[in-house]
Design a protein around this motif. Structure first.
Motif, PDB file in Angstrom:
ATOM      1  N   TYR A  12      52.749  41.837  28.019  1.00 54.91           N
ATOM      2  CA  TYR A  12      51.557  42.685  28.130  1.00 54.91           C
ATOM      3  C   TYR A  12      51.572  43.362  29.501  1.00 54.91           C
ATOM      4  O   TYR A  12      51.608  42.696  30.536  1.00 54.91           O
ATOM      5  CB  TYR A  12      50.315  41.819  27.974  1.00 54.91           C
ATOM      6  N   SER A  13      51.532  44.676  29.506  1.00 59.92           N
ATOM      7  CA  SER A  13      51.686  45.415  30.764  1.00 59.92           C
ATOM      8  C   SER A  13      50.436  46.188  31.165  1.00 59.92           C
ATOM      9  O   SER A  13      50.478  46.993  32.097  1.00 59.92           O
ATOM     10  CB  SER A  13      52.864  46.389  30.639  1.00 59.92           C
ATOM     11  N   GLU A  14      49.318  45.947  30.461  1.00 56.36           N
ATOM     12  CA  GLU A  14      48.107  46.723  30.713  1.00 56.36           C
ATOM     13  C   GLU A  14      47.072  45.995  31.568  1.00 56.36           C
ATOM     14  O   GLU A  14      45.982  46.519  31.795  1.00 56.36           O
ATOM     15  CB  GLU A  14      47.458  47.112  29.379  1.00 56.36           C
ATOM     16  N   ALA A  15      47.376  44.777  32.010  1.00 55.80           N
ATOM     17  CA  ALA A  15      46.393  44.004  32.774  1.00 55.80           C
ATOM     18  C   ALA A  15      46.055  44.702  34.086  1.00 55.80           C
ATOM     19  O   ALA A  15      46.912  45.314  34.724  1.00 55.80           O
ATOM     20  CB  ALA A  15      46.916  42.601  33.040  1.00 55.80           C
ATOM     21  N   GLU A  16      44.804  44.601  34.476  1.00 60.11           N
ATOM     22  CA  GLU A  16      44.320  45.238  35.695  1.00 60.11           C
ATOM     23  C   GLU A  16      43.842  44.172  36.678  1.00 60.11           C
ATOM     24  O   GLU A  16      43.169  43.214  36.285  1.00 60.11           O
ATOM     25  CB  GLU A  16      43.154  46.175  35.368  1.00 60.11           C
ATOM     26  N   LEU A  17      44.164  44.357  37.933  1.00 63.34           N
ATOM     27  CA  LEU A  17      43.691  43.460  38.981  1.00 63.34           C
ATOM     28  C   LEU A  17      42.496  44.076  39.677  1.00 63.34           C
ATOM     29  O   LEU A  17      42.583  45.178  40.224  1.00 63.34           O
ATOM     30  CB  LEU A  17      44.805  43.197  39.997  1.00 63.34           C
ATOM     31  N   TRP A  18      41.372  43.377  39.629  1.00 60.59           N
ATOM     32  CA  TRP A  18      40.183  43.766  40.376  1.00 60.59           C
ATOM     33  C   TRP A  18      39.832  42.617  41.317  1.00 60.59           C
ATOM     34  O   TRP A  18      39.871  41.451  40.920  1.00 60.59           O
ATOM     35  CB  TRP A  18      39.002  44.028  39.436  1.00 60.59           C
ATOM     36  N   LEU A  19      39.467  42.953  42.525  1.00 59.96           N
ATOM     37  CA  LEU A  19      39.162  41.930  43.512  1.00 59.96           C
ATOM     38  C   LEU A  19      37.674  41.602  43.534  1.00 59.96           C
ATOM     39  O   LEU A  19      36.826  42.487  43.462  1.00 59.96           O
ATOM     40  CB  LEU A  19      39.602  42.381  44.904  1.00 59.96           C
ATOM     41  N   VAL A  20      37.373  40.323  43.638  1.00 58.38           N
ATOM     42  CA  VAL A  20      35.994  39.871  43.821  1.00 58.38           C
ATOM     43  C   VAL A  20      36.022  38.502  44.477  1.00 58.38           C
ATOM     44  O   VAL A  20      36.824  37.641  44.123  1.00 58.38           O
ATOM     45  CB  VAL A  20      35.219  39.816  42.483  1.00 58.38           C
ATOM     46  N   ASP A  21      35.171  38.322  45.454  1.00 57.75           N
ATOM     47  CA  ASP A  21      35.021  37.050  46.156  1.00 57.75           C
ATOM     48  C   ASP A  21      33.609  36.549  45.903  1.00 57.75           C
ATOM     49  O   ASP A  21      32.642  37.103  46.425  1.00 57.75           O
ATOM     50  CB  ASP A  21      35.275  37.238  47.649  1.00 57.75           C
ATOM     51  N   LEU A  22      33.480  35.502  45.109  1.00 58.10           N
ATOM     52  CA  LEU A  22      32.155  35.007  44.744  1.00 58.10           C
ATOM     53  C   LEU A  22      31.453  34.300  45.905  1.00 58.10           C
ATOM     54  O   LEU A  22      30.270  33.969  45.797  1.00 58.10           O
ATOM     55  CB  LEU A  22      32.245  34.073  43.531  1.00 58.10           C
ATOM     56  N   ALA A  23      32.154  34.090  46.999  1.00 57.27           N
ATOM     57  CA  ALA A  23      31.516  33.538  48.193  1.00 57.27           C
ATOM     58  C   ALA A  23      30.955  34.638  49.084  1.00 57.27           C
ATOM     59  O   ALA A  23      30.522  34.378  50.208  1.00 57.27           O
ATOM     60  CB  ALA A  23      32.516  32.692  48.984  1.00 57.27           C
ATOM     61  N   ASP A  24      30.927  35.857  48.562  1.00 60.51           N
ATOM     62  CA  ASP A  24      30.461  37.020  49.325  1.00 60.51           C
ATOM     63  C   ASP A  24      29.660  37.911  48.377  1.00 60.51           C
ATOM     64  O   ASP A  24      30.207  38.570  47.500  1.00 60.51           O
ATOM     65  CB  ASP A  24      31.669  37.773  49.892  1.00 60.51           C
ATOM     66  N   PHE A  25      28.333  37.937  48.537  1.00 57.35           N
ATOM     67  CA  PHE A  25      27.488  38.715  47.630  1.00 57.35           C
ATOM     68  C   PHE A  25      27.839  40.200  47.649  1.00 57.35           C
ATOM     69  O   PHE A  25      27.751  40.880  46.618  1.00 57.35           O
ATOM     70  CB  PHE A  25      26.016  38.539  47.993  1.00 57.35           C
ATOM     71  N   ALA A  26      28.240  40.714  48.801  1.00 64.05           N
ATOM     72  CA  ALA A  26      28.605  42.131  48.878  1.00 64.05           C
ATOM     73  C   ALA A  26      29.798  42.426  47.983  1.00 64.05           C
ATOM     74  O   ALA A  26      29.869  43.478  47.334  1.00 64.05           O
ATOM     75  CB  ALA A  26      28.909  42.517  50.321  1.00 64.05           C
TER      76      ALA A  26
END
Length: 346
Positions: free
Chosen positions: A78-92
């Motif tokens: 599968y070559s369509e996966a997308e990486l999105w960044l999120v840090d749940l220890a940071d509300f912003a």
């Protein structure tokens, strides 16, 4: 207060895990939070093999996320996966992730909230940049914040496509083995107490992970009960004790031995996440309604802890819900609109 003994825990851990459920996800959008390793990555692989139209791996680390994307491609094709960044220890960071999702995702069919913060082996208090005890913010504030702010897109998906989207919150059977103290529930805001340095003594931190998973169960039931007309499924799932990076701080010989005797593989645990996301209980089509607000284990619906159930459990649920919304409204004012427009008092 627990309805599950150690022997029943052991029996379940040694029970053969059912095969993974497989459905066609063509055209559907799946977001897995905490997807670069362990349960989340294994679940992402299963979603990839089902041909998800869009598959978002939400990770904290760019480097680890890119490694996961490449590994996913190698192991599934599968070559369509997308990486999105999120840090749940940071509300912003959570708010920025939501902004991106609401702008970029035309639909949201499956949201798996798998990210969790482990507790240090010494039971020490660790605060986030926002000033909360880390596991309370990650497990019980940021995860609900994501679920609530993305709920409008989930409900739009149900309406526009005639589907039944799902929000899956990963909890644990350890919620059976704890309860919240009266001074927490009797306080003006339970989360402010739970997340404070003053309350988080070493004694409290020893059961903090248990408490955070109990709060996951309460949140699941509260949110499901309040969605108007209930066009979407919100449930919570127990993957069981699994080999995972979540336990990386547990380095004692006793801990390792316990893990060797009882733990499942992360892939086996991920099958439970998949069942919660796409599975159907035994019975007719109406059986799907039974998944709303359900606690799931071993590909079946189970009763949660007695502490959650009954009239007293409902009072606790309502108290925790009110305190959570009060807290999250200060983090992001959009919470008020979500509650007003999409939720109702049960």
């Amino acid at each position: 207060m627990a309805k599950k003994s150690f022997f029943s825990f052991a029996r379940e851990q040694w029970t053969k895990v059912p095969p993974v459920v497989h459905v066609d996800l063509k055209g559907k959008t799946v977001v897995v939070v905490g997807a670069n390793t362990g349960l989340g990555f294994e679940a992402a692989q299963h979603f990839a093999r089902m041909g998800a139209g869009r598959l978002v791996l939400a990770c904290r680390s760019q480097e680890k996320g890119e490694t996961a994307i490449e590994r996913l491609k190698q192991e599934t094709g599968y070559s369509e996966a997308e990486l999105w960044l999120v840090d749940l220890a940071d509300f912003a960071s959570v708010r920025a992730f939501v902004d991106k999702a609401l702008e970029d995702l035309e639909r949201l069919d499956i949201l798996v909230l798998n990210a969790a913060a482990a507790i240090r082996s010494d039971g020490s208090f660790v605060a986030t940049k926002d000033g909360w005890e880390t596991s309370i913010q990650v497990n019980d504030l940021s995860s609900p914040l994501l679920a609530l702010l993305l709920l409008p897109r989930v409900l739009e998906t149900a309406k526009q496509h005639g589907t039944i989207p799902r929000i899956v919150i990963v909890s644990s059977e350890v919620h059976y083995w704890t309860k919240l103290e009266d001074k927490v529930l009797d306080s003006p805001n339970a989360f402010e107490v739970l997340g404070s340095k003053e309350y988080c003594t070493p004694r409290i931190m020893k059961v903090r992970y248990f408490d955070s998973k109990l709060l996951n169960v309460f949140f699941t039931r509260a949110l499901s009960n309040r969605i108007k007309d209930r066009p979407a499924i919100v449930n919570t799932v127990n993957p069981g004790l699994c080999y995972s990076e979540l336990r990386r701080n547990m380095t004692s010989l006793a801990s390792r031995l316990f893990e060797f005797v009882f733990a499942r593989t992360a892939e086996q645990g991920s099958r439970q996440l998949i069942w919660a996301a796409v599975g159907t209980p035994k019975g007719d089509e109406g059986a799907l309604d039974n998944l709303k607000g359900a606690y799931i284990s071993l590909a079946d619906i189970h009763l949660p802890s007695d502490f959650v159930l009954g009239e007293e459990g409902k009072k606790r649920e309502d108290k925790l819900w009110d305190d959570l919304i009060s807290t999250l409204e200060k983090v992001d004012p959009r919470i008020r609109d979500v509650v007003a427009q999409h939720l109702a008092t049960p």
